[in-house]
Design a protein around this motif. Sequence first.
Motif, PDB file in Angstrom:
ATOM      1  N   MET A   1      -4.512   6.054 -12.426  1.00  0.00           N
ATOM      2  CA  MET A   1      -3.921   4.716 -12.478  1.00  0.00           C
ATOM      3  C   MET A   1      -2.454   4.731 -12.008  1.00  0.00           C
ATOM      4  SD  MET A   1      -6.215   2.592 -13.443  1.00  0.00           S
ATOM      5  CE  MET A   1      -5.262   1.197 -13.956  1.00  0.00           C
ATOM      6  N   SER A   2      -1.748   5.818 -12.320  1.00  0.00           N
ATOM      7  CA  SER A   2      -0.350   5.910 -11.865  1.00  0.00           C
ATOM      8  C   SER A   2      -0.274   6.011 -10.351  1.00  0.00           C
ATOM      9  CB  SER A   2       0.329   7.111 -12.530  1.00  0.00           C
ATOM     10  OG  SER A   2      -0.313   8.310 -12.146  1.00  0.00           O
ATOM     11  N   THR A   3      -1.250   6.798  -9.752  1.00  0.00           N
ATOM     12  CA  THR A   3      -1.277   6.890  -8.280  1.00  0.00           C
ATOM     13  C   THR A   3      -1.540   5.514  -7.678  1.00  0.00           C
ATOM     14  OG1 THR A   3      -2.110   9.141  -8.474  1.00  0.00           O
ATOM     15  CG2 THR A   3      -2.325   8.074  -6.333  1.00  0.00           C
ATOM     16  N   LYS A   4      -2.535   4.844  -8.253  1.00  0.00           N
ATOM     17  CA  LYS A   4      -2.858   3.505  -7.751  1.00  0.00           C
ATOM     18  C   LYS A   4      -1.678   2.554  -7.928  1.00  0.00           C
ATOM     19  CE  LYS A   4      -6.233  -0.220  -8.368  1.00  0.00           C
ATOM     20  NZ  LYS A   4      -7.415  -0.673  -9.147  1.00  0.00           N
ATOM     21  N   HIS A   5      -1.072   2.652  -9.086  1.00  0.00           N
ATOM     22  CA  HIS A   5       0.070   1.766  -9.347  1.00  0.00           C
ATOM     23  C   HIS A   5       1.258   2.100  -8.444  1.00  0.00           C
ATOM     24  CE1 HIS A   5      -1.458   0.855 -13.697  1.00  0.00           C
ATOM     25  NE2 HIS A   5      -2.090   0.126 -12.766  1.00  0.00           N
ATOM     26  N   ALA A   6       1.400   3.427  -8.105  1.00  0.00           N
ATOM     27  CA  ALA A   6       2.491   3.798  -7.193  1.00  0.00           C
ATOM     28  C   ALA A   6       2.266   3.195  -5.812  1.00  0.00           C
ATOM     29  CB  ALA A   6       2.579   5.322  -7.103  1.00  0.00           C
ATOM     30  N   HIS A   7       0.965   3.251  -5.370  1.00  0.00           N
ATOM     31  CA  HIS A   7       0.652   2.637  -4.071  1.00  0.00           C
ATOM     32  C   HIS A   7       0.934   1.131  -4.114  1.00  0.00           C
ATOM     33  CE1 HIS A   7      -1.308   1.921  -0.248  1.00  0.00           C
ATOM     34  NE2 HIS A   7      -2.132   1.032  -0.841  1.00  0.00           N
TER      35      HIS A   7
ATOM     36  N   VAL B   1       3.646  -1.127  -1.977  1.00  0.00           N
ATOM     37  CA  VAL B   1       3.312  -2.369  -1.245  1.00  0.00           C
ATOM     38  C   VAL B   1       4.214  -3.506  -1.714  1.00  0.00           C
ATOM     39  CG1 VAL B   1       1.519  -4.083  -0.814  1.00  0.00           C
ATOM     40  CG2 VAL B   1       0.943  -1.645  -0.800  1.00  0.00           C
ATOM     41  N   GLU B   2       4.344  -3.626  -3.031  1.00  0.00           N
ATOM     42  CA  GLU B   2       5.193  -4.684  -3.562  1.00  0.00           C
ATOM     43  C   GLU B   2       6.652  -4.480  -3.182  1.00  0.00           C
ATOM     44  OE1 GLU B   2       4.324  -7.424  -5.065  1.00  0.00           O
ATOM     45  OE2 GLU B   2       2.184  -6.940  -5.025  1.00  0.00           O
ATOM     46  N   ARG B   3       7.079  -3.172  -3.119  1.00  0.00           N
ATOM     47  CA  ARG B   3       8.451  -2.887  -2.727  1.00  0.00           C
ATOM     48  C   ARG B   3       8.702  -3.330  -1.285  1.00  0.00           C
ATOM     49  NH1 ARG B   3       8.513   2.054  -3.945  1.00  0.00           N
ATOM     50  NH2 ARG B   3       9.442   1.879  -6.032  1.00  0.00           N
ATOM     51  N   GLU B   4       7.713  -3.054  -0.392  1.00  0.00           N
ATOM     52  CA  GLU B   4       7.854  -3.502   0.993  1.00  0.00           C
ATOM     53  C   GLU B   4       7.917  -5.016   1.068  1.00  0.00           C
ATOM     54  OE1 GLU B   4       4.611  -1.796   3.060  1.00  0.00           O
ATOM     55  OE2 GLU B   4       5.425   0.267   3.053  1.00  0.00           O
ATOM     56  N   LYS B   5       7.034  -5.677   0.285  1.00  0.00           N
ATOM     57  CA  LYS B   5       7.086  -7.150   0.269  1.00  0.00           C
ATOM     58  C   LYS B   5       8.445  -7.642  -0.225  1.00  0.00           C
ATOM     59  CE  LYS B   5       2.139  -7.945  -0.463  1.00  0.00           C
ATOM     60  NZ  LYS B   5       1.120  -8.516  -1.392  1.00  0.00           N
ATOM     61  N   ALA B   6       8.944  -6.957  -1.266  1.00  0.00           N
ATOM     62  CA  ALA B   6      10.243  -7.375  -1.815  1.00  0.00           C
ATOM     63  C   ALA B   6      11.353  -7.160  -0.802  1.00  0.00           C
ATOM     64  CB  ALA B   6      10.529  -6.596  -3.098  1.00  0.00           C
ATOM     65  N   LEU B   7      11.278  -6.005  -0.036  1.00  0.00           N
ATOM     66  CA  LEU B   7      12.303  -5.778   0.986  1.00  0.00           C
ATOM     67  C   LEU B   7      12.250  -6.837   2.068  1.00  0.00           C
ATOM     68  CD1 LEU B   7      12.080  -1.880   1.318  1.00  0.00           C
ATOM     69  CD2 LEU B   7      13.947  -3.198   0.315  1.00  0.00           C
ATOM     70  N   LYS B   8      11.027  -7.168   2.474  1.00  0.00           N
ATOM     71  CA  LYS B   8      10.883  -8.214   3.491  1.00  0.00           C
ATOM     72  C   LYS B   8      11.416  -9.548   2.971  1.00  0.00           C
ATOM     73  CE  LYS B   8       7.491 -10.316   6.595  1.00  0.00           C
ATOM     74  NZ  LYS B   8       6.067 -10.361   6.982  1.00  0.00           N
ATOM     75  N   LEU B   9      11.043  -9.864   1.729  1.00  0.00           N
ATOM     76  CA  LEU B   9      11.541 -11.103   1.138  1.00  0.00           C
ATOM     77  C   LEU B   9      13.063 -11.073   1.010  1.00  0.00           C
ATOM     78  CD1 LEU B   9      10.963 -13.799  -0.255  1.00  0.00           C
ATOM     79  CD2 LEU B   9      10.678 -12.560  -2.412  1.00  0.00           C
ATOM     80  N   GLN B  10      13.620  -9.879   0.703  1.00  0.00           N
ATOM     81  CA  GLN B  10      15.070  -9.748   0.612  1.00  0.00           C
ATOM     82  C   GLN B  10      15.733  -9.977   1.956  1.00  0.00           C
ATOM     83  OE1 GLN B  10      16.314  -6.021  -0.960  1.00  0.00           O
ATOM     84  NE2 GLN B  10      18.492  -6.590  -1.080  1.00  0.00           N
ATOM     85  N   GLU B  11      15.101  -9.407   3.045  1.00  0.00           N
ATOM     86  CA  GLU B  11      15.661  -9.635   4.386  1.00  0.00           C
ATOM     87  C   GLU B  11      15.624 -11.113   4.752  1.00  0.00           C
ATOM     88  OE1 GLU B  11      13.456  -7.179   6.994  1.00  0.00           O
ATOM     89  OE2 GLU B  11      14.379  -5.287   6.333  1.00  0.00           O
TER      90      GLU B  11
END
Length: 483
Positions: free
Chosen positions: A244-250, A254-264
């Motif tokens: 579950m931690s591996t899945k949650h890390a993935h 994904v959410e981090r990339e979305k957040a970076l895009k949203l931040q840009e």
Amino acid sequence: MTETLYSESLKIQYKCQDSEDKYVLIKVTVELQTTTSPLHRKDLLVRLTDDKDPFFLFNLCLGEEDFQSLKTQQGLLVDFSAFPQRFIALLQQSHNEEAKESPKFLLQVKLKNSFGSGNGGSGILKVIETNPFKHLTHLSLNFHHGNDSDVKKYLASCLKTSLVSKRMWTVNMQFAYICPIPILFNYLSCIWQFKGKQAWLEERLNNTERDLGQKLESTRQQLSRKSEELERMSSDLGGRSERMSTKHAHELNVEREKALKLQEDLQKRYDRERKDLDMNYQKTMRQKESRLSELENMNKELTDRRYRAEATIREQKAKLTSLDEEHRRCRSDLQQSRRENSSLEAERHSQEKVLQQMKTRVAVLEQELLDKEQLVARISSSLDASQQQKEQLDDRRAEQQIQIKKLESTIKTMSDELLKGNEIIKKLQDELRSYMGKVKLKNEVTTRQEKLIGEKEQIAEKNRKELEEKTNKLQVSGLCVYS
């Protein structure tokens, strides 16, 4: 109305900056205060006191609004109506755990200043659950040291309680001395029966504690077995948790990339809005600066106008002063002319009176001259008669001639006096005409002065009106400049 919900002396861990940690007995009193006027509200009152130190007094007044902020800050799940009972339950659990070496619940008081009679300050009461991993704080309440008024009220209530207890003890002792022996024996027998019942209850309490200890031991054994099962289950869950931690890390990447895009996107939007705001700010500043320059020019122009108006006002005031002075001078001249006119009128009346007297005298002289002429006519007729009677009146002729000469001399004298009277009359008429001319001139001068005074009064009134208008304009201009 105040209702006491809980009052008990509890063993509390005491922490202070000026002393070492220790356990002390502190009395915790929980009261619910209900107020109906002017608004209906309920307040929870918590008081910390020490029977050994009467000046140890910390109060907490928790209203519904304060509880909402406390609930938000500490993540409480109960409402204000249920909070007092839950808080009392935590206090009772801490009280039940006091005799154990490692209690599960404990109370901790942390004071910023050492408690005493004159320190004041504030303190924090914490309800802590202990376990081998960490100390978990269930509740944290901020208390304030009681002021002089609160301490006085608390001491008064303590004194009242002690007085009531002393009075009850005194009543019992008086009862023991006063009542008869049989009644006293009955009273003592009741006390012994009560003590026996108390011993029986203590024995039953010990048996109950022993039974509860056995049950607790069995419960601990069951707890150890459950702990072993929990360890096995935790080992099974370890693999699951890793997956579950591996899945949650993935998912987290994904959410981090979305957040970076949203931040840009938000950064670009922020830069664009900031640029628009800067442009609007520069435009507004230019407009304000132009408006400021216009207002400064207007202020300068109004200031110049005010100075000019003040100069005009000073000039008009000087002119008004000179006109007032000239007006006073003209009034004094007019009064002087009127006095002279009055004196001339009196003199004219006297001259007219003299003239009337001269006219009367002239009339008398003319009447005398007429009489003389008539006399001459009669004399002429007598002369004619005498000429006719010349021969008869030769003797009387000489006398008549003498009389005629006398009469001629008299007539000549009278003619001379008449000519002198005419000259006097002419002279008086000339003087009268000159006086009349002077009076007419004085009247004309007086009329012109009165007319001039009226014109000057009109000019002064006009100047006053212009001065008032310019003063009003200047005041309006000054108000416009200040606004």
